[in-house]
Design an enzyme around this catalytic site. Structure first.
Site, mmCIF file in Angstrom:
data_model
loop_
_atom_site.group_PDB
_atom_site.id
_atom_site.type_symbol
_atom_site.label_atom_id
_atom_site.label_comp_id
_atom_site.label_asym_id
_atom_site.label_seq_id
_atom_site.Cartn_x
_atom_site.Cartn_y
_atom_site.Cartn_z
ATOM 1 N N ASP A 25 0.820 -1.217 0.000
ATOM 2 C CA ASP A 25 0.000 0.000 0.000
ATOM 3 C C ASP A 25 0.854 1.266 0.000
ATOM 4 O O ASP A 25 0.709 2.135 0.873
ATOM 5 C CB ASP A 25 -0.938 0.018 1.213
ATOM 6 C CG ASP A 25 -1.679 -1.284 1.400
ATOM 7 O OD1 ASP A 25 -2.143 -1.838 0.387
ATOM 8 O OD2 ASP A 25 -1.792 -1.746 2.546
ATOM 9 N N GLU A 194 -11.502 0.999 -2.208
ATOM 10 C CA GLU A 194 -10.760 1.303 -0.982
ATOM 11 C C GLU A 194 -9.534 2.130 -1.327
ATOM 12 O O GLU A 194 -9.391 2.614 -2.450
ATOM 13 C CB GLU A 194 -10.342 -0.009 -0.295
ATOM 14 C CG GLU A 194 -9.514 -0.925 -1.190
ATOM 15 C CD GLU A 194 -9.266 -2.295 -0.591
ATOM 16 O OE1 GLU A 194 -9.608 -2.503 0.585
ATOM 17 O OE2 GLU A 194 -8.720 -3.160 -1.303
#
Length: 511
Positions: A25, A194
């Site tokens: 991420d 997301e």
């Protein structure tokens, strides 16, 4: 000593991934001529790694922003899929800022004048379950501040939507109850939206957000003239005809030359989420185009920047002065006494007394680092100094399943070389090979990792036979959100008083 992976090809081009390890991420920011990157660290400590580059291709690890996870009691034991999820890194008003969502506690923020710290204590901006993937924006034109975040269904029952707030300019509180900016249930074919990153560009608010799941997803871009919407969307990066599955979730950065680039991850099982770099440009309708017309590039000209030496985050460690390098993390909040100071080089670990020595996954006092490449060899020297029966120390490959090789003191006082493993469903380790004497109380341990994260174990006990193979090949396994890890540990059975130590020397990783 050869590096396991270098993205810089030395001819003005680079190959993906630019970070061939589990830097999950990623988010990136440019400050002057320097680029900084952070990534998810989940339940490992220290958390929030900080990487530096001058060209977006060659990266070094310069530190961590989070010394301990809070609430401290919750992270006294390993919680591999909790903690720091999908942080955002920004620079505003002369300070670095990191926001992240802890799915069990809420959105937290820290800041510092220098990327090397000191960083402020974590501040809870928004409490709640399932609040993840937070990203701030300070609008330099209006002076207003905003925050967006996503939702974890496992904690909140909500998913596939992005929520937005107005935020105080000091980044400490939200000024409204929040509004759903994007509900992807209303977008045909979209699911698991997301990881939003919020930007201002060309008079519009932009949200770069992935969808479609970690392994098979795509990268979306959303734009609106008003922060609270409505937003229109477009897929800007997907696997297409390439072998790069699920290319998504990352950050956009603009170079000093005015060129745009996007860093994102690719999920690769036991290797975790490796990081790719994509060129980015804008089409005639004002939408970003990533990679090669929306598909990932494998080799590409490097960003325009002064020439840089080929670099990658360190993995080998000689433990100079008895200290371990920045590449290492503990599996939970660190406690005093796990390491022992001594004169000279080499790492000295206390044999920590525990009732859970049969399952390394449950131990906080395991020092770990990422698998640094697809294929590599790791070696370390080990000496078991403990005289406690049942004391042991070793080199491990850890994940939902684990395997380790090392030394153990038997009931008769003899030190033996042992090799053990546990499957994902097993609660206790088992022998992977018959034990054998280690008469000098020391050994040189080796793990050869081949394609598919298949691990082959070897040991040299100093008996003149050299390195000998041990057990069957072990297929490394990830945890739920975390790639497999290399680990060093030392334990002893429960009891009273110190249980002695184990020494590790010359931890070496080669291609």
């Amino acid at each position: 000593m050869s590096r396991p992976w270098t993205a810089d090809l030395g001819d003005g081009t680079y190959r993906n991934p630019v970070l061939n390890a589990d830097w999950s991420d990623p988010d990136v920011v440019r400050v002057g001529d320097d680029y900084y990157l952070t990534a998810s660290s989940f339940g490992r400590v220290p958390g929030l790694p900080l990487l530096h580059s001058r060209d977006l291709v060659n990266w070094t690890l310069v530190g961590h922003a989070l010394d301990r996870l809070e609430p401290a009691a919750d992270f006294a034991v390993p919680r591999h899929d909790c903690g720091v999820w999908a942080p955002s890194l920004r620079h505003h008003d002369g300070r670095f800022w990191i926001f992240w969502g802890d799915p069990d506690h809420g959105i937290q923020q820290i800041n510092a004048e220098s990327v090397r710290g000191p960083w402020s204590a974590p501040h809870l901006v928004k409490a709640g379950k399932g609040l993840i993937d937070a990203c701030p924006l300070w609008d330099e034109e209006t002076g207003e501040a905003y925050l967006v975040h996503a939702w974890a269904k496992s904690r909140s029952g909500i998913k596939n939507r992005i929520t937005g707030h107005r935020m105080s300019p000091d980044g400490r509180e939200l000024l409204d109850e929040g509004k759903t900016l994007i509900d992807a249930d209303r977008i045909p074919g979209w699911f698991t939206l997301e990881g939003p990153k919020l930007y201002r560009h060309d008079g519009e608010f932009w949200i770069f957000a992935p969808a479609g799941g970690v392994t098979t997803g795509w990268q979306g871009a959303f734009r609106s003239r008003d922060f609270f919407g409505p937003y229109e969307e477009r897929v800007v990066l997907a696997q297409g005809r390439t072998s790069v599955n699920g290319p998504h979730q990352g950050g956009w950065v603009r170079t000093t030359a005015g060129h745009d680039w996007f860093l994102h991850f690719q999920e690769r099982g036991a290797y975790g989420r490796v990081v790719h770099l994509q060129p980015m440009w804008w089409d005639a309708d004002g939408w970003p185009v990533l990679g090669d017309h929306g598909e990932p590039v494998s080799v590409h000209p490097k960003p325009v920047a002064p020439e840089q030496p080929a670099e990658a985050p360190a993995s080998s460690d000689g433990f100079p002065g008895g200290r371990y390098g920045r590449q290492w993390q503990w599996m939970a909040n660190h406690r005093p006494g796990w390491t022992v100071e001594h004169a000279g080089d080499g790492l000295r670990l206390s044999c920590v007394r525990t009732a859970y020595a049969h399952d390394l996954r449950a131990l906080p006092n395991v020092l770990v680092q990422r698998l640094p490449a697809e294929t590599f060899t790791t070696e370390v020297g080990i000496t078991l100094g403990s005289r406690e029966a049942g004391a042991k120390a070793g080199l491990a490959v850890l994940g939902d399943a684990f395997s380790w090789i090392g030394l153990e003191r038997a009931e008769d006082g003899e030190i033996r070389l042992v090799h053990r493993y546990a499957e994902s469903v097993a609660e206790h380790e088992r022998d992977a090979e018959h034990s054998r004497p280690a008469p000098e109380g020391r050994a040189r341990l080796r793990i050869e990792v081949t394609a598919g994260a298949r691990c082959h174990f070897f040991a040299d006990t100093g008996d003149g036979a050299g390195f000998r193979s041990s057990g069957q090949p072990f297929a490394a396994a990830p945890w739920r959100w975390v790639g497999a890890l290399l680990g060093l540990f030392a334990t002893a059975p429960t009891g009273a008083g110190p249980a002695g130590t184990a020494d590790f020397t010359d931890f070496r990783i080669t291609a």
